[in-house]
Design a protein around this motif. Structure first.
Motif, PDB file in Angstrom:
ATOM      1  N   ASP A 171      13.032  -3.205   8.767  1.00  0.00           N
ATOM      2  CA  ASP A 171      14.213  -3.149   7.912  1.00  0.00           C
ATOM      3  C   ASP A 171      13.851  -3.678   6.520  1.00  0.00           C
ATOM      4  OD1 ASP A 171      16.793  -2.639   7.166  1.00  0.00           O
ATOM      5  OD2 ASP A 171      17.708  -3.798   8.785  1.00  0.00           O
ATOM      6  N   ALA A 172      14.740  -3.496   5.567  1.00  0.00           N
ATOM      7  CA  ALA A 172      14.470  -3.920   4.188  1.00  0.00           C
ATOM      8  C   ALA A 172      15.782  -4.177   3.469  1.00  0.00           C
ATOM      9  CB  ALA A 172      13.649  -2.861   3.459  1.00  0.00           C
ATOM     10  N   ASP A 173      15.657  -4.687   2.250  1.00  0.00           N
ATOM     11  CA  ASP A 173      16.829  -4.997   1.441  1.00  0.00           C
ATOM     12  C   ASP A 173      17.280  -3.804   0.611  1.00  0.00           C
ATOM     13  OD1 ASP A 173      14.639  -4.895  -0.186  1.00  0.00           O
ATOM     14  OD2 ASP A 173      15.078  -6.749  -1.286  1.00  0.00           O
TER      15      ASP A 173
ATOM     16  N   TYR B 286       0.832  -1.213   0.000  1.00  0.00           N
ATOM     17  CA  TYR B 286       0.000   0.000   0.000  1.00  0.00           C
ATOM     18  C   TYR B 286       0.864   1.260   0.000  1.00  0.00           C
ATOM     19  CZ  TYR B 286      -3.051   3.714   1.687  1.00  0.00           C
ATOM     20  OH  TYR B 286      -3.718   4.906   1.831  1.00  0.00           O
ATOM     21  N   ALA B 287       1.922   1.267   0.818  1.00  0.00           N
ATOM     22  CA  ALA B 287       2.788   2.443   0.905  1.00  0.00           C
ATOM     23  C   ALA B 287       3.465   2.726  -0.428  1.00  0.00           C
ATOM     24  CB  ALA B 287       3.829   2.244   2.001  1.00  0.00           C
ATOM     25  N   VAL B 288       3.805   1.659  -1.174  1.00  0.00           N
ATOM     26  CA  VAL B 288       4.441   1.847  -2.486  1.00  0.00           C
ATOM     27  C   VAL B 288       3.422   2.366  -3.500  1.00  0.00           C
ATOM     28  CG1 VAL B 288       5.598   0.693  -4.404  1.00  0.00           C
ATOM     29  CG2 VAL B 288       6.180   0.082  -2.043  1.00  0.00           C
ATOM     30  N   VAL B 289       2.223   1.802  -3.502  1.00  0.00           N
ATOM     31  CA  VAL B 289       1.203   2.180  -4.483  1.00  0.00           C
ATOM     32  C   VAL B 289       0.832   3.657  -4.370  1.00  0.00           C
ATOM     33  CG1 VAL B 289      -1.224   1.863  -5.111  1.00  0.00           C
ATOM     34  CG2 VAL B 289       0.249  -0.129  -4.780  1.00  0.00           C
ATOM     35  N   VAL B 290       0.601   4.134  -3.141  1.00  0.00           N
ATOM     36  CA  VAL B 290       0.118   5.507  -2.975  1.00  0.00           C
ATOM     37  C   VAL B 290       1.178   6.534  -3.361  1.00  0.00           C
ATOM     38  CG1 VAL B 290      -1.536   4.873  -1.204  1.00  0.00           C
ATOM     39  CG2 VAL B 290       0.763   5.569  -0.536  1.00  0.00           C
ATOM     40  N   GLN B 291       2.438   6.124  -3.458  1.00  0.00           N
ATOM     41  CA  GLN B 291       3.481   7.073  -3.825  1.00  0.00           C
ATOM     42  C   GLN B 291       3.748   7.095  -5.325  1.00  0.00           C
ATOM     43  OE1 GLN B 291       6.669   7.930  -1.291  1.00  0.00           O
ATOM     44  NE2 GLN B 291       5.979   6.646   0.374  1.00  0.00           N
ATOM     45  N   SER B 292       3.030   6.269  -6.078  1.00  0.00           N
ATOM     46  CA  SER B 292       3.166   6.306  -7.527  1.00  0.00           C
ATOM     47  C   SER B 292       2.600   7.618  -8.062  1.00  0.00           C
ATOM     48  CB  SER B 292       2.414   5.127  -8.159  1.00  0.00           C
ATOM     49  OG  SER B 292       2.342   5.278  -9.553  1.00  0.00           O
ATOM     50  N   PRO B 293       3.307   8.277  -8.995  1.00  0.00           N
ATOM     51  CA  PRO B 293       2.803   9.548  -9.546  1.00  0.00           C
ATOM     52  C   PRO B 293       1.427   9.403 -10.199  1.00  0.00           C
ATOM     53  CG  PRO B 293       5.110   9.215 -10.133  1.00  0.00           C
ATOM     54  CD  PRO B 293       4.632   7.926  -9.526  1.00  0.00           C
ATOM     55  N   ALA B 294       1.108   8.200 -10.699  1.00  0.00           N
ATOM     56  CA  ALA B 294      -0.173   8.010 -11.395  1.00  0.00           C
ATOM     57  C   ALA B 294      -1.326   7.718 -10.435  1.00  0.00           C
ATOM     58  CB  ALA B 294      -0.049   6.869 -12.404  1.00  0.00           C
ATOM     59  N   TYR B 295      -1.022   7.480  -9.159  1.00  0.00           N
ATOM     60  CA  TYR B 295      -2.063   7.054  -8.215  1.00  0.00           C
ATOM     61  C   TYR B 295      -3.137   8.120  -8.019  1.00  0.00           C
ATOM     62  CZ  TYR B 295      -4.242   5.373  -3.914  1.00  0.00           C
ATOM     63  OH  TYR B 295      -5.140   4.943  -2.965  1.00  0.00           O
ATOM     64  N   ARG B 296      -2.726   9.363  -7.930  1.00  0.00           N
ATOM     65  CA  ARG B 296      -3.699  10.432  -7.651  1.00  0.00           C
ATOM     66  C   ARG B 296      -4.730  10.560  -8.769  1.00  0.00           C
ATOM     67  NH1 ARG B 296      -3.639  14.549  -4.089  1.00  0.00           N
ATOM     68  NH2 ARG B 296      -1.514  13.995  -3.488  1.00  0.00           N
ATOM     69  N   ASP B 297      -4.294  10.351 -10.036  1.00  0.00           N
ATOM     70  CA  ASP B 297      -5.199  10.529 -11.176  1.00  0.00           C
ATOM     71  C   ASP B 297      -6.093   9.314 -11.433  1.00  0.00           C
ATOM     72  OD1 ASP B 297      -4.161  13.072 -11.668  1.00  0.00           O
ATOM     73  OD2 ASP B 297      -2.534  12.244 -12.891  1.00  0.00           O
ATOM     74  N   ASP B 298      -5.581   8.098 -11.162  1.00  0.00           N
ATOM     75  CA  ASP B 298      -6.362   6.884 -11.426  1.00  0.00           C
ATOM     76  C   ASP B 298      -5.977   5.824 -10.396  1.00  0.00           C
ATOM     77  OD1 ASP B 298      -7.751   4.716 -12.401  1.00  0.00           O
ATOM     78  OD2 ASP B 298      -7.247   5.087 -14.502  1.00  0.00           O
TER      79      ASP B 298
ATOM     80  N   LEU C  41       0.123  -4.029  -8.209  1.00  0.00           N
ATOM     81  CA  LEU C  41       0.005  -5.095  -7.217  1.00  0.00           C
ATOM     82  C   LEU C  41       0.594  -6.447  -7.639  1.00  0.00           C
ATOM     83  CD1 LEU C  41      -3.417  -4.609  -5.396  1.00  0.00           C
ATOM     84  CD2 LEU C  41      -1.107  -4.335  -4.485  1.00  0.00           C
ATOM     85  N   PRO C  42       0.435  -6.889  -8.895  1.00  0.00           N
ATOM     86  CA  PRO C  42       0.983  -8.208  -9.225  1.00  0.00           C
ATOM     87  C   PRO C  42       2.461  -8.364  -8.873  1.00  0.00           C
ATOM     88  CG  PRO C  42      -0.466  -7.480 -10.974  1.00  0.00           C
ATOM     89  CD  PRO C  42      -0.320  -6.327 -10.027  1.00  0.00           C
ATOM     90  N   GLU C  43       3.275  -7.389  -9.207  1.00  0.00           N
ATOM     91  CA  GLU C  43       4.702  -7.485  -8.897  1.00  0.00           C
ATOM     92  C   GLU C  43       4.987  -7.234  -7.431  1.00  0.00           C
ATOM     93  OE1 GLU C  43       6.570  -4.773 -11.549  1.00  0.00           O
ATOM     94  OE2 GLU C  43       6.461  -6.118 -13.275  1.00  0.00           O
ATOM     95  N   LEU C  44       4.190  -6.372  -6.786  1.00  0.00           N
ATOM     96  CA  LEU C  44       4.413  -6.100  -5.363  1.00  0.00           C
ATOM     97  C   LEU C  44       4.057  -7.309  -4.500  1.00  0.00           C
ATOM     98  CD1 LEU C  44       3.018  -2.459  -5.123  1.00  0.00           C
ATOM     99  CD2 LEU C  44       5.415  -3.153  -4.933  1.00  0.00           C
ATOM    100  N   LEU C  45       2.934  -7.965  -4.795  1.00  0.00           N
ATOM    101  CA  LEU C  45       2.483  -9.087  -3.978  1.00  0.00           C
ATOM    102  C   LEU C  45       3.321 -10.344  -4.185  1.00  0.00           C
ATOM    103  CD1 LEU C  45      -1.404  -8.696  -4.239  1.00  0.00           C
ATOM    104  CD2 LEU C  45       0.112  -7.945  -2.407  1.00  0.00           C
ATOM    105  N   THR C  46       4.005 -10.434  -5.314  1.00  0.00           N
ATOM    106  CA  THR C  46       4.847 -11.596  -5.582  1.00  0.00           C
ATOM    107  C   THR C  46       6.334 -11.281  -5.370  1.00  0.00           C
ATOM    108  OG1 THR C  46       4.872 -11.017  -7.941  1.00  0.00           O
ATOM    109  CG2 THR C  46       3.215 -12.609  -7.205  1.00  0.00           C
ATOM    110  N   HIS C  47       6.612 -10.127  -4.740  1.00  0.00           N
ATOM    111  CA  HIS C  47       7.983  -9.716  -4.388  1.00  0.00           C
ATOM    112  C   HIS C  47       8.891  -9.532  -5.603  1.00  0.00           C
ATOM    113  CE1 HIS C  47       7.325  -9.971  -0.107  1.00  0.00           C
ATOM    114  NE2 HIS C  47       6.884 -11.213  -0.218  1.00  0.00           N
ATOM    115  N   GLN C  48       8.318  -9.283  -6.785  1.00  0.00           N
ATOM    116  CA  GLN C  48       9.135  -8.964  -7.950  1.00  0.00           C
ATOM    117  C   GLN C  48       9.494  -7.484  -7.984  1.00  0.00           C
ATOM    118  OE1 GLN C  48       7.577 -10.689 -11.694  1.00  0.00           O
ATOM    119  NE2 GLN C  48       6.069 -11.754 -10.418  1.00  0.00           N
ATOM    120  N   ARG C  49       8.818  -6.719  -7.163  1.00  0.00           N
ATOM    121  CA  ARG C  49       9.038  -5.282  -7.098  1.00  0.00           C
ATOM    122  C   ARG C  49       8.794  -4.825  -5.669  1.00  0.00           C
ATOM    123  NH1 ARG C  49       6.041  -0.715 -10.911  1.00  0.00           N
ATOM    124  NH2 ARG C  49       6.868   1.119  -9.852  1.00  0.00           N
TER     125      ARG C  49
END
Length: 460
Positions: free
Chosen positions: A385-387, A269-281, A290-298
């Motif tokens: 912490d994170a990678d 959620y924290a990554v999605v809301v910071q996307s520049p396109a999130y505010r418009d759509d 979400l597909p890449e975020l939920l499967t840890h590809q991103r």
């Protein structure tokens, strides 16, 4: 008279407990009203259909293209097929009656349990003099223009407050405004705006140990809700500026140096809301990421150390897709209470971690706190912490990027909040169902009530 009223309360409690148990038994009995083979399939078909629907929704979030479309069709078709099966076998009425009975059983059971008041915890109120030089920051854009619509500035100024309206055309540092107001002699700070702005000003109030006023002029007003304020009438919050106001001592959360009155969120959620396109759509951007975020590809791979390392209650949450750290825990034991915090002064953070690796694990979330994919904890400190050297964090809805590791902590009783003495209060939430305790109440309350009867006249 008091003994008589107590006896009546015990009687209501006894009959509510018995009614709950009877209705629960009736709900189960309804599932066996026929001897046909199809009736035996009622529960398995219902459970399987629900689990398959949740699994299909997981595929919708993690797949793309035609596969996502097929998963969406499955998510819609499964509940429709279950209902068709029940109707075709003339079992739909059984399901409806059983659900009604079960709903009554839960309602009556919670009424019986709540009548003991053992679950009720209220924050102590303190009578203090009305502020002499209150200072309020108001955001005219917040909540779709509630400041103007409810005449908040005018009422605050009539009650002696100095009001600063944030300029829509430029950014203003609310922390700097609050610090300057305190330097000029303000003895109360208040905010009419969103939770993010409230948190910043609340930290200044806590730093100087002066009261903080919440005016619920935001969109969702979660903090105001947990304080028991009237979210439908923001102007009523300003009554706290008079002698009718009272003070509460509550906790304040921090993610590093950033304060939060509600929560700090990490992960998808924290990554999605910071996307520049999130505010418009919002919807399209979320489904795209979400597909890449939920499967840890991103996105970052998170690790949360909950509690002091090496401590008796320490725990580690490894690679959650989403992590929520809240200023006091949210209710998780009852769907009706989700999103509420019964306490704001328990002195601990609430921790909610979600880690789902497959459709089966997604379906397992239906088990709630007992799910292997869901971790629910409390602690005084959480280190995330994170990678990577920096991660996205949502702090009371404000999008930030913080260096890792991020230390979340709670400061017990750090914040003095001034609220109207006469306010609706926190929405009542019933205690979690405890069938064992309910059986004891149904059997024992009658006997307990006998001990509260007045002794015979000759014994007095």
């Amino acid at each position: 008279m008091g003994l008589e009223l107590g006896g009546r309360a015990h009687a209501r409690q006894r009959w509510a407990a018995r009614g709950a148990l009877g209705a629960a038994g009736g709900a189960v009995l309804m599932l066996t009203v026929t001897t046909r083979v199809e009736s035996v399939l009622l529960v398995p078909v219902g459970v399987f259909g629900t689990a398959l629907t949740v699994a299909a929704l997981w595929w919708v979030l993690t797949l793309r293209g035609a596969a996502r479309g097929a998963a969406g069709a499955l998510a819609l078709a499964t509940p429709a097929a279950v209902l068709w099966f029940f109707a075709a076998e003339n079992l739909l009425w059984v399901v409806v009656v059983s659900l009604v009975l079960w709903g009554f059983a839960v309602w009556a059971g919670k009424y019986a349990l709540s009548s003991t008041k053992s679950h009720v915890v209220s924050v102590p109120e303190h009578r203090t003099p009305a502020p002499a030089k209150p200072f309020l920051i108001m955001n005219p854009r917040s909540g779709g223009g509630k400041v103007e619509r409810f005449g908040l500035r005018e009422k605050a100024e009539r009650l002696g407050a100095r009001v600063h309206l944030l300029a829509p055309e430029r950014h203003e540092d609310v922390t700097e405004l609050a610090q300057k107001a305190v330097a000029d002699g303000a003895d109360l700070l208040g905010v009419a705006g969103g939770d993010g702005t409230q948190a910043l000003v609340a930290a200044v109030a806590a730093q100087h140990d002066i009261p903080f006023l919440v005016v619920c002029a935001g969109t969702r007003n979660h903090f105001a809700m947990d304080l028991g304020l009237d979210r439908d009438d923001p102007a009523a919050s300003l009554d706290a500026l008079t002698d009718a106001g009272v003070e509460l001592r509550i906790d304040l959360g921090f993610a590093d140096t950033h304060p939060f009155v509600n929560n700090a969120s990490f992960g998808a959620y924290a990554v999605v809301v910071q996307s520049p396109a999130y505010r418009d759509d919002k919807v399209r951007t979320t489904l795209e990421l979400l597909p890449e975020l939920l499967t840890h590809q991103r996105g970052p791979r998170l690790t949360a150390q909950v509690g002091e390392k090496g401590g008796a209650e320490a725990a580690v949450i490894d690679a959650p897709q989403a992590l929520l750290v809240s200023n006091n825990p949210y209710r998780m034991d009852d769907p009706a209470g989700l999103g509420y915090r019964e306490r704001l002064e328990s002195g601990v953070l609430g921790v909610l971690g979600i880690r789902v690796g497959s459709a089966a694990e997604a379906a397992g979330l239906l088990l709630g706190p007992h799910s292997t994919g869901l971790t629910v904890l409390t602690a005084r400190e959480v280190v995330v912490d994170a990678d990577r050297p920096e991660i996205e964090v949502g702090v009371d809805g404000e999008a930030l990027v913080l260096p890792t590791p991020v230390r979340c902590r709670i400061e017990p009783g750090a914040l003095r909040v001034r609220v109207p003495g006469n306010r609706p209060g926190v929405p009542e939430t019933k205690p979690p169902m405890d069938w064992r305790r309910l059986r004891k109440l149904a059997a024992a309350v009658g006997r307990t009530a006998l001990h509260h009867r007045a002794p015979p006249r000759e014994e007095l």
